[in-house]
Enzyme design. Structure first.
Site, PDB file in Angstrom:
ATOM      1  CB  THR A 152      33.640 -10.832  48.495  1.00 42.27           C
ATOM      2  OG1 THR A 152      34.727 -11.341  49.456  1.00 42.27           O
ATOM      3  CG2 THR A 152      32.470 -11.764  48.412  1.00 42.27           C
ATOM      4  CE  LYS A 197      38.541  -3.892  55.335  1.00 40.60           C
ATOM      5  NZ  LYS A 197      39.652  -4.217  54.749  1.00 40.60           N
ATOM      6  N   GLY A 230      49.449   7.792  48.737  1.00 45.50           N
ATOM      7  CA  GLY A 230      48.142   7.949  49.296  1.00 45.50           C
ATOM      8  C   GLY A 230      47.973   7.966  50.832  1.00 45.50           C
ATOM      9  N   GLY A 236      44.753   7.338  52.363  1.00 47.48           N
ATOM     10  CA  GLY A 236      43.540   6.812  52.882  1.00 47.48           C
ATOM     11  C   GLY A 236      43.506   5.691  53.775  1.00 47.48           C
ATOM     12  N   GLY A 237      42.587   5.063  54.137  1.00 44.30           N
ATOM     13  CA  GLY A 237      42.752   3.966  55.251  1.00 44.30           C
ATOM     14  C   GLY A 237      43.800   2.792  55.049  1.00 44.30           C
ATOM     15  CB  ALA A 238      44.890   1.185  52.172  1.00 49.11           C
ATOM     16  NE  ARG A 277      43.209  13.672  44.840  1.00 52.45           N
ATOM     17  CZ  ARG A 277      42.208  13.005  44.139  1.00 52.45           C
ATOM     18  NH1 ARG A 277      42.171  13.003  43.299  1.00 52.45           N
ATOM     19  NH2 ARG A 277      41.352  12.360  45.264  1.00 52.45           N
ATOM     20  N   GLY A 295      49.335  -6.598  44.629  1.00 52.80           N
ATOM     21  CA  GLY A 295      48.749  -6.730  46.049  1.00 52.80           C
ATOM     22  C   GLY A 295      47.730  -7.909  46.516  1.00 52.80           C
TER      23      GLY A 295
HETATM   24  P1  NAP Z   1      40.613   5.566  50.316  1.00 59.96           P
HETATM   25  O1  NAP Z   1      40.571   5.406  51.597  1.00 59.96           O
HETATM   26  O2  NAP Z   1      39.549   5.767  49.350  1.00 59.96           O
HETATM   27  O3  NAP Z   1      41.977   6.468  49.709  1.00 59.96           O
HETATM   28  C1  NAP Z   1      42.308   6.434  48.438  1.00 59.96           C
HETATM   29  C2  NAP Z   1      43.370   7.262  48.314  1.00 59.96           C
HETATM   30  O4  NAP Z   1      43.740   7.289  46.901  1.00 59.96           O
HETATM   31  C3  NAP Z   1      43.487   8.738  48.921  1.00 59.96           C
HETATM   32  O5  NAP Z   1      44.832   8.883  49.254  1.00 59.96           O
HETATM   33  C4  NAP Z   1      43.236   9.455  47.433  1.00 59.96           C
HETATM   34  O6  NAP Z   1      43.642  11.023  47.768  1.00 59.96           O
HETATM   35  C5  NAP Z   1      43.890   8.532  46.434  1.00 59.96           C
HETATM   36  N1  NAP Z   1      43.261   8.917  45.287  1.00 59.96           N
HETATM   37  C6  NAP Z   1      42.261   8.520  44.827  1.00 59.96           C
HETATM   38  N2  NAP Z   1      42.089   9.012  43.533  1.00 59.96           N
HETATM   39  C7  NAP Z   1      43.376   9.687  43.183  1.00 59.96           C
HETATM   40  C8  NAP Z   1      43.617  10.612  42.065  1.00 59.96           C
HETATM   41  N3  NAP Z   1      42.785  10.552  40.771  1.00 59.96           N
HETATM   42  N4  NAP Z   1      44.747  11.293  42.017  1.00 59.96           N
HETATM   43  C9  NAP Z   1      45.325  11.144  43.220  1.00 59.96           C
HETATM   44  N5  NAP Z   1      45.365  10.424  44.408  1.00 59.96           N
HETATM   45  C10 NAP Z   1      44.134   9.905  44.341  1.00 59.96           C
HETATM   46  O7  NAP Z   1      40.848   3.818  49.730  1.00 59.96           O
HETATM   47  P2  NAP Z   1      41.775   2.889  50.733  1.00 59.96           P
HETATM   48  O8  NAP Z   1      40.675   2.016  51.636  1.00 59.96           O
HETATM   49  O9  NAP Z   1      42.832   3.330  51.332  1.00 59.96           O
HETATM   50  O10 NAP Z   1      42.101   1.886  49.418  1.00 59.96           O
HETATM   51  C11 NAP Z   1      43.176   2.267  48.585  1.00 59.96           C
HETATM   52  C12 NAP Z   1      43.514   1.046  47.701  1.00 59.96           C
HETATM   53  O11 NAP Z   1      43.883  -0.058  48.253  1.00 59.96           O
HETATM   54  C13 NAP Z   1      42.154   0.510  46.803  1.00 59.96           C
HETATM   55  O12 NAP Z   1      42.459   0.372  45.421  1.00 59.96           O
HETATM   56  C14 NAP Z   1      42.030  -0.753  47.508  1.00 59.96           C
HETATM   57  O13 NAP Z   1      41.232  -1.835  46.420  1.00 59.96           O
HETATM   58  C15 NAP Z   1      43.370  -1.276  47.792  1.00 59.96           C
HETATM   59  N6  NAP Z   1      43.428  -2.200  49.031  1.00 59.96           N
HETATM   60  C16 NAP Z   1      43.986  -3.494  48.501  1.00 59.96           C
HETATM   61  C17 NAP Z   1      43.847  -4.514  49.604  1.00 59.96           C
HETATM   62  C18 NAP Z   1      44.521  -5.953  49.262  1.00 59.96           C
HETATM   63  O14 NAP Z   1      44.309  -6.934  50.083  1.00 59.96           O
HETATM   64  N7  NAP Z   1      45.327  -6.033  48.084  1.00 59.96           N
HETATM   65  C19 NAP Z   1      43.493  -4.295  50.655  1.00 59.96           C
HETATM   66  C20 NAP Z   1      42.916  -2.914  51.152  1.00 59.96           C
HETATM   67  C21 NAP Z   1      42.749  -2.049  50.141  1.00 59.96           C
HETATM   68  P3  NAP Z   1      43.159  11.886  48.431  1.00 59.96           P
HETATM   69  O15 NAP Z   1      43.068  11.878  49.875  1.00 59.96           O
HETATM   70  O16 NAP Z   1      43.707  13.288  47.784  1.00 59.96           O
HETATM   71  O17 NAP Z   1      41.521  11.791  48.019  1.00 59.96           O
END
Ligand code: NAP
Length: 287
Positions: free
Chosen positions: A20, A70, A130, A132-134, A155, A249
């Protein structure tokens, strides 16, 4: 700083937690603003409920909550801020009389970062990569801030569909359209603000972008990658190579911390202080 009988304790709960950057942000802010507080990491491997109850009993003055808690933490708080409730995920707890009130500062943090970079959501056509959660939170932000149309490319189409359904019900219109990621050609004919919200391209996977086909980047006038390590992701390089502007980011990370600090300490952090903390984050990450 001197730790004494008046020092307040704050911290971040997560698992894992060793990576962190939040202690750097908050202890630096405390030092600059001459606040008598310390901010520490708390590894909570299980039993989040006991951790939150214990934090309250110890009169911890504020908490951040990170992966994987979260959403789960919502069960253990006394109140939830309205916007955070809509998002369904929180990252900041503020002590109140009967427990903690939960807030989401990730998304206002992203918005403040975008404002400081001159990126506007109002009336904009947005592509979110994407689902996911973000990405879900970014879609909610687009709705709140008046985006004209939002295309979620993922995807796994069903996940994009689920976010679209949820946001469209809240909005009462077909604001969000889900698309399978390789069908991006359907979007040809205009330029978009594209927010990269997948984990692809994150260190050490620095040579990847979730869409490698260069023709996609002709559709992008501005690229916003929520990944911050590396400083320039492959997604950003591709956007720039096709004439667009691109941001990472890191400011999102910075401002989610700053907004949490403001909530805990009832202060407003100036742009100069924010810039200084940003420079220290870059130093820490060798960016
Ligand atoms: P998550 O819920 O695990 O979602 C991941 C996403 O990435 C899903 O849509 C997944 O697609 C896609 N993905 C992963 N590998 C892939 C691949 N090889 N090909 C195609 N799509 C792929 O993660 P999250 O919590 O949303 O976080 C996403 C990113 O945001 C992370 O890198 C995190 O570090 C970053 N983030 C940054 C901040 C900041 O403060 N800057 C804050 C929060 C998050 P599928 O649905 O098809 O699996």
């Amino acid at each position: 700083m001197t730790i004494n009988g008046h020092t307040k304790t704050l911290g971040v709960i997560g698992c894992p937690i060793a990576h962190t950057l939040s202690p750097l942000i908050h202890n630096l802010l405390a030092q600059i603003l001459d606040h008598n507080l310390v901010y520490v990491p708390f590894l909570v491997e299980k039993d989040l409920e006991s951790a939150i109850k214990g934090a309250r009993a110890l009169q911890i003055s504020g908490l951040n909550i990170t992966i994987p808690y979260k959403t789960e933490v919502l069960k253990y708080v006394a109140e939830v801020d309205d916007f955070a409730q809509k998002i369904g995920a929180v990252n900041t707890l503020v002590p109140i009389e009967n427990g903690f009130k939960a807030y989401n500062t990730d998304i206002p943090g992203l918005y403040r970062a975008m404002l400081s970079d001159g990126v506007v959501l109002k009336d904009e056509s947005v592509i979110i990569l994407g689902a996911g959660g973000a990405a879900r939170s970014v879609a909610m932000l687009c709705m709140e801030k008046g985006a004209d149309k939002v295309y979620i490319l993922n995807r796994t189409l069903s996940k994009a569909q689920a976010i679209a359904d949820e946001v469209n019900v809240l909005k009462g219109s077909e604001l969000v359209v889900p698309i399978e990621i390789m069908d991006y050609k359907k979007l040809a004919g205009r330029k978009y603000l594209c927010i990269q919200a997948t984990s692809v391209g994150m260190h050490p996977d620095v040579d990847s972008a979730v869409i490698e086909a260069t023709e996609f980047y002709d559709l992008v006038h501005t690229g916003y990658d929520i990944v911050y390590n590396p400083c320039e992701t492959k997604f950003m390089s591709l956007v720039k190579a096709h004439g667009g502007q691109a941001f990472n980011g890191l400011k999102m990370l910075l401002y989610q911390g700053i907004i949490a600090y403001e909530l805990w300490n009832d202060v407003e952090i100036s742009d100069d202080v924010a810039d200084f903390v940003l420079s220290k984050l870059k130093e820490e990450l060798n960016l």
